[in-house]
Enzyme design. Structure first.
Site, PDB file in Angstrom:
ATOM      1  N   LYS A 163      13.466  14.383 -14.643  1.00  0.00           N
ATOM      2  CA  LYS A 163      12.568  13.838 -13.623  1.00  0.00           C
ATOM      3  C   LYS A 163      13.064  14.061 -12.190  1.00  0.00           C
ATOM      4  CE  LYS A 163      10.235   9.806 -11.880  1.00  0.00           C
ATOM      5  NZ  LYS A 163       9.823   8.444 -11.985  1.00  0.00           N
ATOM      6  N   ASP A 196       1.974   9.043   1.027  1.00  0.00           N
ATOM      7  CA  ASP A 196       0.988   9.523   0.058  1.00  0.00           C
ATOM      8  C   ASP A 196       0.414   8.380  -0.771  1.00  0.00           C
ATOM      9  OD1 ASP A 196       3.219   8.962  -1.328  1.00  0.00           O
ATOM     10  OD2 ASP A 196       3.452  10.914  -2.265  1.00  0.00           O
ATOM     11  N   ASP A 249      -2.327   5.968  -5.262  1.00  0.00           N
ATOM     12  CA  ASP A 249      -1.126   6.801  -5.080  1.00  0.00           C
ATOM     13  C   ASP A 249      -1.378   8.249  -5.475  1.00  0.00           C
ATOM     14  OD1 ASP A 249       1.297   5.678  -4.185  1.00  0.00           O
ATOM     15  OD2 ASP A 249       1.255   4.311  -5.895  1.00  0.00           O
TER      16      ASP A 249
END
Lengths: 294, 964
Positions: free
Chosen positions: B710, B870, B641
């Site tokens: 976040k 991704d 990842d």
């Protein structure tokens, strides 16, 4: 605001219960209350947040109508009796339409303020909504579900018209916070009196089945130029033609051609012919209540 | 049909409105001349005109798309005057010259393909019907009864629909004779009537009890007719025959007995096509129907359905009087200010369907994975499925700009993108049967919400109904029933989604299969089959394996273990070595999970991605127990990842040192966490402010954490505004019970400001780049143009955001509002969207470029490679090689002058032809400025490329946690 309405009412010599939603204005009002020897009673609360739909405790300025009437000392009277309470106020321009709908549901359900009888509203509303409320069949754009339902529910009287220019402007933009409209005039604030009809529930329309009536009217006027027969058959009510003949409604009538009273007759006829006993219609009505109660 | 007179009349009409004759016009005339064996003179005149218009005879055969015997007829006509005319040789293949792909295209090369065992299988039908996984349940007498009732009804409906269709066609034909005009009539005559009825019946059978919006149904009906028609054309024009012939040759490239080849799949296909002499004739002429037509046709068919279908009202309750009532009804649903028309099935019908519990599911054939390798993409409109039309680029309904752009650009420029998509689509898959069986057993039992297996609707607790008709119930009862209905509807749709996925997986459980890929307008790639694919949730990913197996090799088992720890969501802050050690520590739990998944200690159920973790446990158990784990043949995909991939690209673009470090572009012993870094930075700001007596900074003491910042940090890449950021913060703070409510607004306002400041501090060049992109897009859109660019890989991109209005399709039944976003107003750009979406779209175009480069170089090295944006997947054996390629390609990509190239491209595109710029009206437009001033402003903005920092890009090569 500066309390124009409250002062006018006090000067007229009536007993006034003032609902104030902004705690900043409370102290002044309370000192006025103390100096008036019982003619004025001040309560911290917002009329437009009466009986909120969310469950749980009601936090001020939201309040429950039961508590309110209790503290006002007003007892419920039968529907056919005289007006027990008169309400004066100005409908906020923000979400004005929603507030009119909420009042309407309360009226048809005999809930909230209408639990204690035929409460008379004297409220300032924008001219465009006044035009909607009082429009006639066939008036393009103005004749809507809201029109039919208010006219069936209440007697509507215009008491006064005041141009927008008489009101204090919005500080930030220096303009009026008035919605621009394309189709309907909107140059005034209109004081209207909405008195519920005494005979609203004398026929087969009842507070318990009124949601179905509201649903039916909304469905019909969702597309005002559609034919009533098409509407009826698209609900899988198959003998619509016969029904219309009995009611002496022309077969090719568009839904916008019907008078409010026609809708009431149509509903009562359907109710009696047990068409609405088909389960789906009731399910849809419940579904629609969920959307309404937003 | 050889009727020259009509063609001449058509050409005259074209001329009278000033339309130029195209190459296709000449092809049509010549075809007609050939068919009627015309005189030399006529042909000669035609060819003369063709030359006068600047065309060449050879062009006809190189550019026109012929069907049936059209080509032969044109040739015959030409040979009337030039008896010795020979067809032009096929154009020699061109090679892409992109600097990023020099190695890929120019090396003396061999490509090895995995050797797979599969048989030639072609989908020749538009739909596929499969058994659902629920079919193993025993059949009750009630279900049998319901099924027989349904089948009687259906055959009756079939007849009724056929009759209604005839009737409506007759009345349309009559209308046509009197007024001479009916738009729909020809489209109701394209297929045999039976097929229209079949399509309508399919819609009835798949209608959910909650109903569906009119517009969606109409569209579905319309496009089903369209697809059926295209298939028919393909069959009739012998196109399918030709494709089949080429395809049979093509799959030898990938079959089990083939040798390494010097051809890429696309090249091999083109070679075969050239050898067979088909030329471009393999494509059909583009004839997509306008959206409005699809809608009108669909609405008409819906009307027929509502009118024709009837069911006896007493079918469930014989005591009622027998009367036929409509099966479908139409009502409106109101949502504050707008209304939606819905078509709903009558509860009687829904009840029957639910009682019958039918177990056959019908899908469009393109919804099922392919059972043989996809047709390679060779052009923007040819590839993927053999029968179903698929577009290379997905687009919003009605937008034609993407397709135009793709067709206009030199085809060789698209080769890298086509080859990358072919590589992704050529990955062969198989089913992880043990895991699928466990999932199906839970699904058919009662589901399990915790494990993301949706339970059946019957598991939702139903409130007890009080006596009396529903209109007399109390408010509380109604409320309760409403909540139940809402929950039941949600559960039903989740259950159906899982049913589709599992049934498709079960259908291909013993087969090798493929997911053909296409892309969105930014180049992000997606598998075409919508329900079951590797982009799905944990459950779907867990049942997928590579069809090709590879030995684990010396490090493969370690990679499996690290992958397992990654799936648990634990040890995120630890090094790879520590994760491996952790896996070894809990080996006992892993083996227990693998051996007794439902009866043991069930460690796997407590992880972040339980089903993939379980599958991984099983693989580790098998590998570690094999005599030589390094030789164990594994089919298991291991994922790597990117950590906050959007910010990685920004940091690399801006060469931001601190930013690069925080998103793992720099080598480090443990993974860095950008969210913690930003939280730390914000905390520092807060402390300073608190000391200086800022009230809100003092209130926030102890509340600034990774969790709070976040979401905002993550969405900064995607252009979140202060407004949106504040709402996110408010949500996070609300979740903290101790936080005083009265400060919510002020605190979230303060925090979002500080997060933006923090990011600016760490990613200073990034913020400049974002700002530059936004401002450039704003000026371009304000000048009335859409933002366009070309990725480093050569893919042309245009942002499809236009101002639109909605249009209404009316019938007696209802009017369906088409749009918004459906009917475009003169293609004026939507300035706000063009501006706000440009930075994230640009970054996505870069991440897709990086992925495609990695895919291509993996192909060169013989690796299996697929991606979920991704997140890159390969065999355990090849993880290290893939990691190396991934880093190399990232460095190579960002070593290009990406921003300079962008600036150059936009200057040429938008500042070259000042006269063509049309100004948009509206308050924000530069109405008062002169054009020259405006031009200057745009030019300055576009040439003013932001400065970058001094991060050394090569560092990425040694960063372990860049992708991990």
């Amino acid at each position: 605001g500066p309390g124009v309405l409250t002062r006018t009412l006090l000067n007229a010599g009536v007993r006034v219960v003032a609902l104030e939603s902004n705690s900043a204005f409370l102290p002044n009002l309370q000192s006025l209350e103390n100096s008036l020897d019982g003619q004025l009673k001040v309560i911290y609360g917002d009329f437009f947040r009466l009986d909120p739909l969310v469950t749980g405790t009601v936090k001020p300025p939201a309040l429950s109508s039961d508590k309110l009437f209790e503290s006002m000392g007003v007892a419920a009277v039968p529907w056919r009796a005289d007006v027990p309470v008169k309400v004066f106020g100005i409908l906020p321009q923000v979400r004005e339409r929603n507030k009119l709908w909420r009042l309407l549901f309360a009226l048809y359900e005999c809930s909230s303020i209408y639990r204690c009888g035929r409460v008379e509203l004297n409220i300032f509303i924008s001219e465009k909504e006044y035009k909607v409320l009082t429009s006639k069949p066939g008036e393009a754009k103005a004749y809507q579900a809201l029109t039919v339902l208010w006219q069936v529910g209440c007697e509507i009287q215009l008491l006064h018209k005041e141009p927008w220019s008489s009101f204090v402007t919005n500080m930030k933009s220096r303009g009026l916070a008035v919605q621009k409209t394309k189709w309907l005039p909107n140059d005034h604030l209109c004081l209207v009196r909405l008195t519920p009809h005494q005979n609203l529930f004398t026929g087969s329309l009842k507070p318990t089945n009124s949601a179905t009536f509201i649903f039916m009217v909304k469905q019909c006027l969702a597309k005002p130029r559609s034919k009533l027969t098409d509407r009826l058959s698209s609900w899988s009510l198959d003998n619509g033609g016969k029904l219309l003949r009995e009611l002496e409604i022309p077969q090719n009538a568009e839904t916008r051609d019907l008078y409010p009273e026609d809708y009431r007759r149509l509903f009562e006829a359907l109710q009696n012919s047990s068409e609405f006993a088909e389960t789906w219609f009731n399910d849809e009505v419940m579904e629609s209540i969920r959307n309404i109660n937003l | 049909q050889g009727c020259l007179q009509r063609i001449s009349r058509l050409l005259c009409m074209m001329e009278s409105v000033g339309l130029q004759r195209s190459l296709d016009s000449y092809a049509a005339v010549l075809e007609c001349l050939g068919r009627s064996q015309s005189s030399t003179q006529a042909v000669w005149r035609c060819l003369q005109q063709l030359k006068n218009d600047g065309f060449h005879v050879d062009d006809l055969f190189q550019k026109c798309l012929f069907e049936e015997d059209e080509k032969e007829m044109v040739l015959r006509a030409i040979r009337i005057v030039q008896p010795n005319y020979q067809l032009p040789p096929p154009p020699s293949p061109q090679t892409c010259k992109s600097s990023l792909l020099q190695d890929f295209y120019s090396k003396e090369r061999m490509v090895s393909y995995p050797k797979l065992d599969f048989s030639l299988w072609m989908e020749l039908d538009n739909t596929v019907t499969i058994e659902s996984v629920e079919s193993t349940k025993p059949l009750t007498p009630q279900a049998m009864r319901a099924r027989s009732v349904l089948s009687t009804l259906r055959s009756r409906w079939h007849g009724a629909l056929l009759q209604a269709l005839h009737k409506s066609k007759r009345s349309m034909a009559k209308l046509r004779n009197t007024s001479g005009y009916s738009t729909l009539y020809p489209y109701l005559c394209l297929l045999p009537d039976e097929e229209y009825v079949g399509i309508m019946m399919q819609i009835v059978n798949s209608l959910s009890p909650q109903g569906e919006s009119l517009a969606v149904l109409a569209r579905e009906l319309g496009s089903k007719v369209y697809n059926r028609y295209i298939t028919q054309r393909k069959l009739r024009s012998r196109q399918l025959e030709k494709v089949r012939a080429v395809y049979e040759g093509y799959i030898h490239l990938l079959a089990k007995d083939s040798q390494p080849e010097e051809y890429l799949p696309r090249e091999y296909w083109e070679k075969l096509v050239a050898e067979a002499g088909f030329g471009p004739a393999l494509n059909l002429k583009d004839c997509s129907w306008p959206y409005m037509l699809l809608m009108r046709l669909g609405m008409h068919m819906l009307e027929l359905l509502v009118e024709a279908l009837r069911v006896p009202r007493n079918i469930l309750n014989p005591r009622l009087e027998p009367r036929l009532i409509p099966v479908l009804y139409h009502i409106y649903s109101f949502h504050s200010s707008w209304q939606v028309g819905l078509i709903k099935p009558h509860p009687i019908f829904s009840q029957l369907v639910s009682d019958a519990g039918e177990t056959l599911l019908t899908f469009n054939s393109s919804a099922i994975p392919m059972l043989c390798p996809p047709v390679p993409w060779t052009s923007p409109h040819f590839g993927a499925y053999i029968l179903s039309d698929t577009k290379l680029m997905r687009f919003v309904e009605g937008v034609v700009q993407h397709q135009q752009l793709l067709e206009q650009c030199p085809q060789v420029q698209l080769h890298p993108v086509l080859d990358a998509l072919n590589q992704l689509g050529n990955c062969a898959w198989k089913i992880n049967r043990p895991v699928l069986d466990i999932i199906i057993s839970i699904f058919n039992d009662k589901g399990n919400e915790k494990l993301d297996i949706p339970p059946p609707v019957s598991e939702v607790p139903r409130p007890s109904a009080p006596p009396g008709s529903s209109s007399s119930w109390s408010k509380a009862h109604k409320q309760e029933l409403l909540l139940y209905k809402k929950k039941a509807a949600e559960v039903h749709s989740m259950r159906m989604d899982a049913l589709y996925k599992l049934s498709i997986a079960n259908h291909v459980r013993d087969k090798v299969f493929w997911f053909p890929h296409n892309m969105d307008f930014r180049g992000r790639t997606y598998p075409c089959p919508p329900y079951f694919n590797h982009l799905g949730n944990d459950v779907t990913r867990a049942i997928l394996l590579f069809a090709e197996g590879r030995p684990l090799g010396p490090k493969g088992l370690d990679w499996l273990k690290i992958h397992l720890v990654n799936l648990t969501g634990l040890k995120k802050k630890n090094s790879l070595q520590e994760r491996l050690e952790y896996a070894n520590e809990i080996m006992e739990e892993i083996l227990d999970s693998a051996d007794r998944p439902l009866t043991g200690r069930r460690w796997w159920m407590k992880t972040d991605e339980p089903w993939q973790a379980l599958a991984c446990c099983m693989e580790i158990a098998k590998a570690s127990r094999s005599p030589d784990p390094a030789a164990y043949i594994s089919h298991f995909p291991v994922h790597q990842d990117g950590s906050c991939n959007g910010l990685q690209h920004y940091a690399a673009l801006g060469r931001d040192l601190i930013g690069a470090m925080s998103v793992n572009l720099m080598p480090c012993s443990v993974p860095q966490d950008v969210y913690s870094a930003v939280a730390q930075q914000v905390e520092e700001f807060r402390k300073k402010d608190a000391e200086q007596g800022v009230k809100i900074a003092q209130v926030l003491q102890g509340f600034v954490s990774r969790k709070v910042v976040k979401q905002t940090v993550m969405t900064v890449v995607y252009g979140v505004t202060r407004y949106g950021g504040r709402l996110q913060m408010e949500k996070r703070l609300k979740e903290i019970d101790e936080f005083p409510e009265e400060y919510l607004w002020e605190a979230s306002h303060y925090l979002v400001k500080q997060v933006f400041n923090g990011i600016k501090e760490m990613f200073s060049a990034t913020r400049d780049i974002q700002h530059w992109l936004t401002e450039s897009a704003k000026l371009i859109a304000q000048s009335g143009q859409t933002v366009e660019w070309v990725t480093p890989l050569g893919l042309p991109i245009v942002q499809p955001y236009y101002r639109s209005r909605s249009t209404v399709v009316s019938t007696w039944l209802a009017s369906a509002v088409v749009g918004p976003r459906r009917v475009w107003v003169g293609w004026k750009p939507d300035t706000v969207k063009q501006k706000n979406a440009f930075p994230p779209n640009f970054i996505h175009s870069l991440d897709s470029t990086h992925m495609m480069l990695t895919a291509l170089y993996c192909l060169r090295q013989g690796l299996t490679f697929v991606s979920v944006h991704d997140c890159y997947w390969t065999h355990a054996l090849t993880v290290d090689i893939m990691n190396q390629i991934c880093r190399q390609q990232f460095v190579a990509l960002h070593s290009e002058k990406i921003l300079q190239d962008l600036s150059q491209f936009m200057l040429e595109k938008y500042c070259r032809a000042p006269l063509l710029i049309c100004f948009s009206s509206g308050s924000s437009s530069p109405g008062r400025e002169t054009r020259a001033q405006w031009q200057k402003k745009l030019m300055e903005q576009l040439s003013n490329v932001p400065k970058t920092g001094d991060f050394n890009l090569k560092e990425v090569m040694d960063s372990t946690y860049f992708f991990s």
